[in-house]
Scaffold this motif. Structure first.
Motif, PDB file in Angstrom:
ATOM      1  N   GLY A 196      -3.972 -23.280 -33.136  1.00  0.00           N
ATOM      2  CA  GLY A 196      -2.752 -23.307 -33.933  1.00  0.00           C
ATOM      3  C   GLY A 196      -1.925 -22.061 -33.687  1.00  0.00           C
ATOM      4  O   GLY A 196      -1.685 -21.679 -32.543  1.00  0.00           O
ATOM      5  N   ASP A 197      -1.480 -21.405 -34.760  1.00  0.00           N
ATOM      6  CA  ASP A 197      -0.675 -20.186 -34.645  1.00  0.00           C
ATOM      7  C   ASP A 197      -1.523 -18.917 -34.635  1.00  0.00           C
ATOM      8  O   ASP A 197      -0.973 -17.813 -34.603  1.00  0.00           O
ATOM      9  N   ASP A 198      -2.847 -19.052 -34.665  1.00  0.00           N
ATOM     10  CA  ASP A 198      -3.711 -17.876 -34.615  1.00  0.00           C
ATOM     11  C   ASP A 198      -3.533 -17.139 -33.288  1.00  0.00           C
ATOM     12  O   ASP A 198      -3.629 -17.751 -32.222  1.00  0.00           O
ATOM     13  N   PRO A 199      -3.279 -15.840 -33.325  1.00  0.00           N
ATOM     14  CA  PRO A 199      -3.285 -15.071 -32.082  1.00  0.00           C
ATOM     15  C   PRO A 199      -4.700 -15.115 -31.484  1.00  0.00           C
ATOM     16  O   PRO A 199      -5.689 -15.018 -32.207  1.00  0.00           O
ATOM     17  N   TYR A 200      -4.800 -15.269 -30.176  1.00  0.00           N
ATOM     18  CA  TYR A 200      -6.120 -15.290 -29.552  1.00  0.00           C
ATOM     19  C   TYR A 200      -6.029 -14.775 -28.127  1.00  0.00           C
ATOM     20  O   TYR A 200      -4.946 -14.693 -27.538  1.00  0.00           O
ATOM     21  N   THR A 201      -7.188 -14.435 -27.573  1.00  0.00           N
ATOM     22  CA  THR A 201      -7.284 -13.986 -26.188  1.00  0.00           C
ATOM     23  C   THR A 201      -8.077 -15.005 -25.392  1.00  0.00           C
ATOM     24  O   THR A 201      -9.166 -15.408 -25.819  1.00  0.00           O
ATOM     25  N   ASN A 202      -7.528 -15.438 -24.282  1.00  0.00           N
ATOM     26  CA  ASN A 202      -8.262 -16.331 -23.389  1.00  0.00           C
ATOM     27  C   ASN A 202      -9.288 -15.469 -22.643  1.00  0.00           C
ATOM     28  O   ASN A 202      -8.970 -14.768 -21.693  1.00  0.00           O
ATOM     29  N   GLN A 203     -10.508 -15.514 -23.143  1.00  0.00           N
ATOM     30  CA  GLN A 203     -11.557 -14.589 -22.718  1.00  0.00           C
ATOM     31  C   GLN A 203     -12.708 -15.387 -22.117  1.00  0.00           C
ATOM     32  O   GLN A 203     -13.496 -15.999 -22.827  1.00  0.00           O
ATOM     33  N   LEU A 204     -12.807 -15.373 -20.784  1.00  0.00           N
ATOM     34  CA  LEU A 204     -13.788 -16.202 -20.093  1.00  0.00           C
ATOM     35  C   LEU A 204     -14.969 -15.407 -19.545  1.00  0.00           C
ATOM     36  O   LEU A 204     -15.980 -15.988 -19.166  1.00  0.00           O
ATOM     37  N   GLY A 205     -14.836 -14.085 -19.487  1.00  0.00           N
ATOM     38  CA  GLY A 205     -15.868 -13.256 -18.889  1.00  0.00           C
ATOM     39  C   GLY A 205     -16.926 -12.805 -19.873  1.00  0.00           C
ATOM     40  O   GLY A 205     -16.951 -13.206 -21.040  1.00  0.00           O
ATOM     41  N   SER A 206     -17.817 -11.948 -19.399  1.00  0.00           N
ATOM     42  CA  SER A 206     -18.892 -11.413 -20.223  1.00  0.00           C
ATOM     43  C   SER A 206     -18.454 -10.098 -20.861  1.00  0.00           C
ATOM     44  O   SER A 206     -17.297  -9.680 -20.717  1.00  0.00           O
ATOM     45  N   CYS A 207     -19.352  -9.444 -21.553  1.00  0.00           N
ATOM     46  CA  CYS A 207     -19.044  -8.194 -22.241  1.00  0.00           C
ATOM     47  C   CYS A 207     -18.487  -7.161 -21.262  1.00  0.00           C
ATOM     48  O   CYS A 207     -19.032  -6.949 -20.180  1.00  0.00           O
ATOM     49  N   GLY A 208     -17.386  -6.544 -21.626  1.00  0.00           N
ATOM     50  CA  GLY A 208     -16.791  -5.508 -20.789  1.00  0.00           C
ATOM     51  C   GLY A 208     -15.813  -6.013 -19.752  1.00  0.00           C
ATOM     52  O   GLY A 208     -15.142  -5.210 -19.099  1.00  0.00           O
ATOM     53  N   GLU A 209     -15.693  -7.344 -19.596  1.00  0.00           N
ATOM     54  CA  GLU A 209     -14.775  -7.903 -18.604  1.00  0.00           C
ATOM     55  C   GLU A 209     -13.439  -8.256 -19.273  1.00  0.00           C
ATOM     56  O   GLU A 209     -13.411  -8.806 -20.370  1.00  0.00           O
ATOM     57  N   GLU A 210     -12.357  -7.955 -18.591  1.00  0.00           N
ATOM     58  CA  GLU A 210     -11.035  -8.217 -19.140  1.00  0.00           C
ATOM     59  C   GLU A 210     -10.799  -9.709 -19.347  1.00  0.00           C
ATOM     60  O   GLU A 210     -11.314 -10.546 -18.602  1.00  0.00           O
ATOM     61  N   GLY A 211      -9.967 -10.018 -20.340  1.00  0.00           N
ATOM     62  CA  GLY A 211      -9.586 -11.393 -20.585  1.00  0.00           C
ATOM     63  C   GLY A 211      -8.479 -11.827 -19.643  1.00  0.00           C
ATOM     64  O   GLY A 211      -7.978 -11.050 -18.828  1.00  0.00           O
ATOM     65  N   GLU A 212      -8.076 -13.095 -19.770  1.00  0.00           N
ATOM     66  CA  GLU A 212      -7.013 -13.630 -18.925  1.00  0.00           C
ATOM     67  C   GLU A 212      -5.628 -13.263 -19.472  1.00  0.00           C
ATOM     68  O   GLU A 212      -4.760 -12.817 -18.722  1.00  0.00           O
ATOM     69  N   TYR A 213      -5.436 -13.456 -20.761  1.00  0.00           N
ATOM     70  CA  TYR A 213      -4.160 -13.130 -21.390  1.00  0.00           C
ATOM     71  C   TYR A 213      -4.308 -13.220 -22.897  1.00  0.00           C
ATOM     72  O   TYR A 213      -5.271 -13.810 -23.418  1.00  0.00           O
ATOM     73  N   ILE A 214      -3.365 -12.627 -23.611  1.00  0.00           N
ATOM     74  CA  ILE A 214      -3.266 -12.765 -25.070  1.00  0.00           C
ATOM     75  C   ILE A 214      -2.191 -13.799 -25.361  1.00  0.00           C
ATOM     76  O   ILE A 214      -1.114 -13.773 -24.768  1.00  0.00           O
ATOM     77  N   HIS A 215      -2.493 -14.714 -26.297  1.00  0.00           N
ATOM     78  CA  HIS A 215      -1.571 -15.790 -26.649  1.00  0.00           C
ATOM     79  C   HIS A 215      -1.020 -15.560 -28.055  1.00  0.00           C
ATOM     80  O   HIS A 215      -1.768 -15.469 -29.021  1.00  0.00           O
ATOM     81  N   LEU A 216       0.298 -15.448 -28.159  1.00  0.00           N
ATOM     82  CA  LEU A 216       0.986 -15.344 -29.445  1.00  0.00           C
ATOM     83  C   LEU A 216       1.948 -16.512 -29.559  1.00  0.00           C
ATOM     84  O   LEU A 216       2.369 -17.083 -28.548  1.00  0.00           O
TER      85      LEU A 216
END
Length: 286
Positions: A117-137
């Motif tokens: 929905g409208d919740d801000p979230y991060t498309n995070q596919l990696g493991s601990c310490g790995e950067e996410g793909e993008y932040i969605h607003l």
């Protein structure tokens, strides 16, 4: 001497040009404690709204101060580019894009997600310490400040929370699914999955709002309808999203209100081998 522009987000608003993208995200650098090269892009399907641009600048400027404090003055937002759709008017822009695209942006402003929905979230596919793909607003989150505050709390603090996911590969320190909202601690008592233990709140039944988990010392886990609702007015935890001034840590001499709860079965502990958010951030070093 006053550092007048330490927390100033230098926003350059550009026209987003439709070009073929290799889907390589824009590179962010940490230089002299300031993050540079951050690109925010607004989807062409979003209706023109000057409030979105103004609120982006305000939120990032406020988030920069919060990030600076939470990282013990090690990081802040310094240079940000905002890409506007070609369908928006020229009055908001200062120059044309030079290769930046929506598909390569670090943060995107788009329609609500079917799951979040409208919740801000991060498309995070990696493991601990790995950067996410993008932040969605979403446009709703950015366009209506009063609604965003009432629904999510301080948008700037929410952004810092998502930045931890995106940049440092941190995970949530609360339960995000239907399971593990409660657990048995080392005394066999029912405890809440939270970090830190100073996050105040109430355990309530989602069906009727009545108190659940009335006798935690009995060692009987609540049923699946019991949830813990933080009290935004009484919170003392300095690591809670709404009151964050620190990341959870394991320093015995540090602020006890943000001390890491290594027993909680939350995503941060599960994915990061029970390391605190601060320890994970320090290891990331970026």
């Amino acid at each position: 001497m006053r550092k007048a522009n330490l927390f100033q987000v230098f926003s350059v608003v550009l026209i987003c040009t439709a070009v073929e993208s290799a889907l390589t995200r824009s590179k962010i650098k940490l230089q002299n404690n300031g993050y540079t090269g951050i690109v925010i892009a607004i989807n062409e399907d979003i209706a023109e709204d000057v409030a979105i641009v103004n609120n982006l600048q305000e939120i990032f400027t406020n988030a920069s101060r919060i990030l600076h404090r939470a990282t013990k003055k090690r990081a802040f937002f310094k240079d940000i580019t905002i890409l506007l759709p070609e369908t928006w008017g020229d009055s908001l822009t200062s120059e044309s894009a030079s290769g930046e695209t929506f598909d390569t942006a670090n943060i995107i402003v788009d329609k609500p997600n079917g799951l979040w929905g409208d919740d801000p979230y991060t498309n995070q596919l990696g493991s601990c310490g790995e950067e996410g793909e993008y932040i969605h607003l979403t446009a709703n989150f950015l366009g209506d400040k009063d609604w965003a505050w009432k629904t999510f709390g301080d948008p700037a603090r929410v952004l810092v929370h998502e930045w931890g996911h995106y940049r440092w590969g941190l995970f949530d320190e609360y339960s995000t699914g239907d399971d593990n909202h409660f657990y048995l601690n080392d005394k066999g008592h029912v405890a809440v999955t939270k970090c830190s233990s100073h996050v105040a709140g109430n355990a309530l039944d989602v069906r009727n709002g009545k108190e659940c988990n009335k006798n935690p010392e009995a060692g009987i886990l609540p049923d699946k309808y019991c949830r813990y609702y933080p009290d935004l007015q009484k919170n003392q935890a300095t690591s809670f999203t709404e009151t964050v001034v620190d990341f959870c840590h394991t320093d015995p001499n540090g602020d006890p209100r943000s001390f890491h709860n290594a027993m909680a079965p939350n995503p941060q502990n599960i994915h990061c081998k029970y390391k605190s958010a601060w320890r994970s951030y320090w290891k990331a070093g970026k």
